[in-house]
Design a protein around this motif. Sequence first.
Motif, short mmCIF file in Angstrom:
data_model
loop_
_atom_site.label_atom_id
_atom_site.label_comp_id
_atom_site.label_asym_id
_atom_site.label_seq_id
_atom_site.Cartn_x
_atom_site.Cartn_y
_atom_site.Cartn_z
N GLY A 207 0.82 -1.20 0.02
CA GLY A 207 -0.23 -0.03 0.14
C GLY A 207 0.75 1.32 -0.13
N ASN A 208 0.34 2.25 0.50
CA ASN A 208 0.86 3.67 0.47
C ASN A 208 1.91 3.88 1.42
N ASN A 209 2.08 2.78 2.60
CA ASN A 209 3.06 3.03 3.57
C ASN A 209 3.25 1.44 3.96
N SER A 210 4.47 1.64 4.96
CA SER A 210 4.99 0.28 5.29
C SER A 210 6.03 0.29 6.17
N PHE A 211 6.20 -0.74 6.85
CA PHE A 211 7.08 -0.56 7.87
C PHE A 211 8.61 -0.52 7.52
N TYR A 212 8.80 -1.04 6.13
CA TYR A 212 10.11 -0.90 5.63
C TYR A 212 9.79 -0.04 4.19
N GLN A 213 10.31 1.24 4.21
CA GLN A 213 10.51 1.99 2.88
C GLN A 213 11.86 2.39 2.48
N ASP A 214 11.61 2.52 1.13
CA ASP A 214 13.05 2.58 0.70
C ASP A 214 13.59 3.96 1.05
N ILE B 38 -5.81 6.01 7.85
CA ILE B 38 -6.52 5.65 6.49
C ILE B 38 -7.78 6.24 6.31
N GLY B 39 -8.26 6.78 5.33
CA GLY B 39 -9.53 7.40 5.10
C GLY B 39 -10.53 6.21 4.71
N SER B 40 -11.43 6.82 4.06
CA SER B 40 -12.58 6.07 3.45
C SER B 40 -12.65 5.79 2.20
N GLN B 41 -11.59 6.26 1.24
CA GLN B 41 -11.45 6.03 -0.01
C GLN B 41 -10.19 5.47 -0.71
N GLY B 42 -10.18 4.86 -1.66
CA GLY B 42 -8.81 4.46 -2.17
C GLY B 42 -8.42 2.74 -1.94
N THR B 43 -7.50 2.56 -2.39
CA THR B 43 -7.19 1.10 -2.27
C THR B 43 -6.83 0.58 -0.92
N ASP B 44 -6.10 1.64 -0.11
CA ASP B 44 -5.80 1.33 1.43
C ASP B 44 -6.90 1.06 2.02
N ASP C 91 -9.86 0.23 1.09
CA ASP C 91 -10.68 -1.14 0.73
C ASP C 91 -9.87 -2.02 1.45
N MET C 92 -8.79 -1.96 1.72
CA MET C 92 -8.01 -3.15 2.27
C MET C 92 -8.33 -3.07 3.60
N VAL C 93 -8.53 -2.07 4.39
CA VAL C 93 -9.17 -1.78 5.67
C VAL C 93 -10.19 -2.54 5.75
N ASP C 94 -11.40 -2.41 5.04
CA ASP C 94 -12.63 -2.78 5.12
C ASP C 94 -12.52 -4.50 4.99
N ARG C 95 -11.67 -4.77 3.93
CA ARG C 95 -11.28 -6.44 3.72
C ARG C 95 -10.80 -6.95 5.05
N MET C 96 -9.93 -6.51 5.52
CA MET C 96 -9.09 -6.99 6.57
C MET C 96 -9.95 -7.14 7.85
N ILE C 97 -10.71 -5.78 8.18
CA ILE C 97 -11.42 -6.00 9.20
C ILE C 97 -12.78 -6.79 9.17
N ASP C 98 -13.29 -6.96 7.90
CA ASP C 98 -14.30 -7.97 7.91
C ASP C 98 -14.01 -9.54 8.02
N ILE C 99 -12.66 -9.66 7.62
CA ILE C 99 -12.28 -11.23 8.06
C ILE C 99 -12.32 -11.41 9.36
N TRP C 100 -11.77 -10.33 10.06
CA TRP C 100 -11.71 -10.68 11.55
C TRP C 100 -13.05 -10.41 12.18
N TYR C 101 -13.78 -9.73 11.54
CA TYR C 101 -15.32 -9.39 11.95
C TYR C 101 -16.09 -10.80 12.02
N ASN C 102 -15.86 -11.30 10.64
CA ASN C 102 -16.74 -12.70 10.69
C ASN C 102 -15.93 -13.75 11.57
N GLN D 248 -6.79 -7.87 -5.30
CA GLN D 248 -8.03 -8.71 -5.11
C GLN D 248 -7.75 -9.86 -4.48
N LEU D 249 -8.84 -10.96 -3.93
CA LEU D 249 -8.46 -11.86 -3.21
C LEU D 249 -8.51 -13.12 -4.20
N SER D 250 -7.50 -14.13 -3.64
CA SER D 250 -7.51 -15.22 -4.69
C SER D 250 -7.07 -16.52 -3.83
#
Length: 551
Positions: free
Chosen positions: A437-444, A472-478, A480-491, A527-529
């Motif tokens: 994503g836009n940030n990481s614990f290691y950045q060049d 992280i806000g409510s728009q963008g790929t990051d 979307d990833m927040v929504d995906r990750m928290i829903d995995i944990w929520y379910n 995407q998930l695969s």
Amino acid sequence: MLLFIILCCVLAIHASEEGKAVQNPTVRSSSGEFLGIYNVTRRGRSFEAYRGIRYAEPPVKELRFQPPVPILRYEKPVDATKNGPACPQPSSPGYYVDEDCLTINVYSPVKAERKASLPVIFFIHPGGFYSMTGRSDLFAPDYLLDRDVVVVTINYRLATLGFLSTGDSLAPGNNGLKDQVAALQWVQRNIAAFGGDPHLVTIAGCSSGAVSVMLHMISPMSKGLFHRAISLSGSPVRKTRSPTHLYPLAVRQAELVGCPTNSSSDIVNCLRTVPWRDLGLSLNRFYEFGYDPLTLWSPVVEADFGQERFLPVDPIDAIRERKMHPVPFIISRTKDEFFWKAFTVLKNETLLRRMNENWEDIAPISFMLPRDNSSLATQRLRQEYNLVDLKNDSDTAYNLGRLYVDAIESFPIYRLTKLMSIHSTAPVWSCFFTYIGNNSFYQDPATKKPVGSAHHDDLLYLFYIAYRFPKIGSQGTDADMVDRMIDIWYNFARYGDPNNRGDTPELDIHWPATSPTTRPYLQIDKQLSIHENLFDQFAATWEELYPIQYY
């Protein structure tokens, strides 16, 4: 500014109709009364925060190096409006650190929005058993609380204060893990008052926290305290059996602070009198090669000295003999994990020369290999990973980074997943996080951009890590990833199954549980695969060098 306006609105909602001053949220449990604060999630949802609650007596003076003493009753209302201290460790000047650090934080949707008891996510922070904290400047619940869950984070004793182990009755070990048990017991006694369901607790952790999660699944002390489990980037099942003591670390700690080392009694008695700051600040002097080994203190298999034992049997044996508490379990790792540790070596001429010239001595340190009779294994790995002549170039960086990843994370997690797929009577799901994503614990260092999916990067989409990254806000790929990750944990927290049941459309794929014959895994990217048999093609060499019986 927007968040400030939202927070003001939230506070106004909770003010009385007569216009009285805003009242802080208050919770009363059988243990006592707790005063918290209101806060808001990234999407503007109000929640209650109760921080810095002591769950055990201060582990100081005569209680240093002793198991935790739970607090069962609070005689006065507890001010839970601000973070407690981090446990002793190196830190920035002015950062709140103290030995009196056994605190728990509870976050829940506002009472008016809780129609029933909610699932509880109990998060155990990472940090190698010697760093980090559960404070909200590291792990705030601002993403997860957009769903109907209660989130709990904790501190537990670290390094020598939490894991001193001399292999005798003076210091059997694992006090940091026993702290975690005391916190889980606190949850069982009190969480219903905060809106949580004590019969629906998911323990989750990353790195050393992930190791902790799996160990709770086999510890007799933790039985009945949780009902699902998530391990991110960590495994207690490594290349050989777990240690039964950490006596060399006890000696080293004594040497660093000027204590005698003639006997375990001399060591423990003296270390009990050393200021906690001296113990916490000595961390960097434990490393042997740069910042290696990555793991210093660790859980130990405790001999029986009459104490309550957290870990009485080796994890490999416990899983294989089904001496565990089987609960639904997610095992995950990131793609690139500790790849960046290669740059630490290659960009330092001294370290590069030492690793090149003294490979057989350095490799066991850096790649956490057994040190006895290591020559054959170290030479084989040097050949397999094309590291015969290390240079500061892209090929060496890739190959050395891959060895760091595989040695520290890929193989231990592969081994854990395989064992659990064979022996757990509850379902196990495998996961591979590859998103950049836009940030990481290691950045060049030059571009300031992420170049991989590094260790801890999946946490960026589960917790607001304010000390280092923007929210992280409510728009963008990051987003979307927040929504995906928290829903995995929520379910998973709700059902013990991470798959969509109609109200989490971001999870648009069926994720099958693993099995002994085919080990499917979910790859998390834009995407998930679904794929199969993660790391199988690389495992043969490691299995040959460090064999175990799986059955």
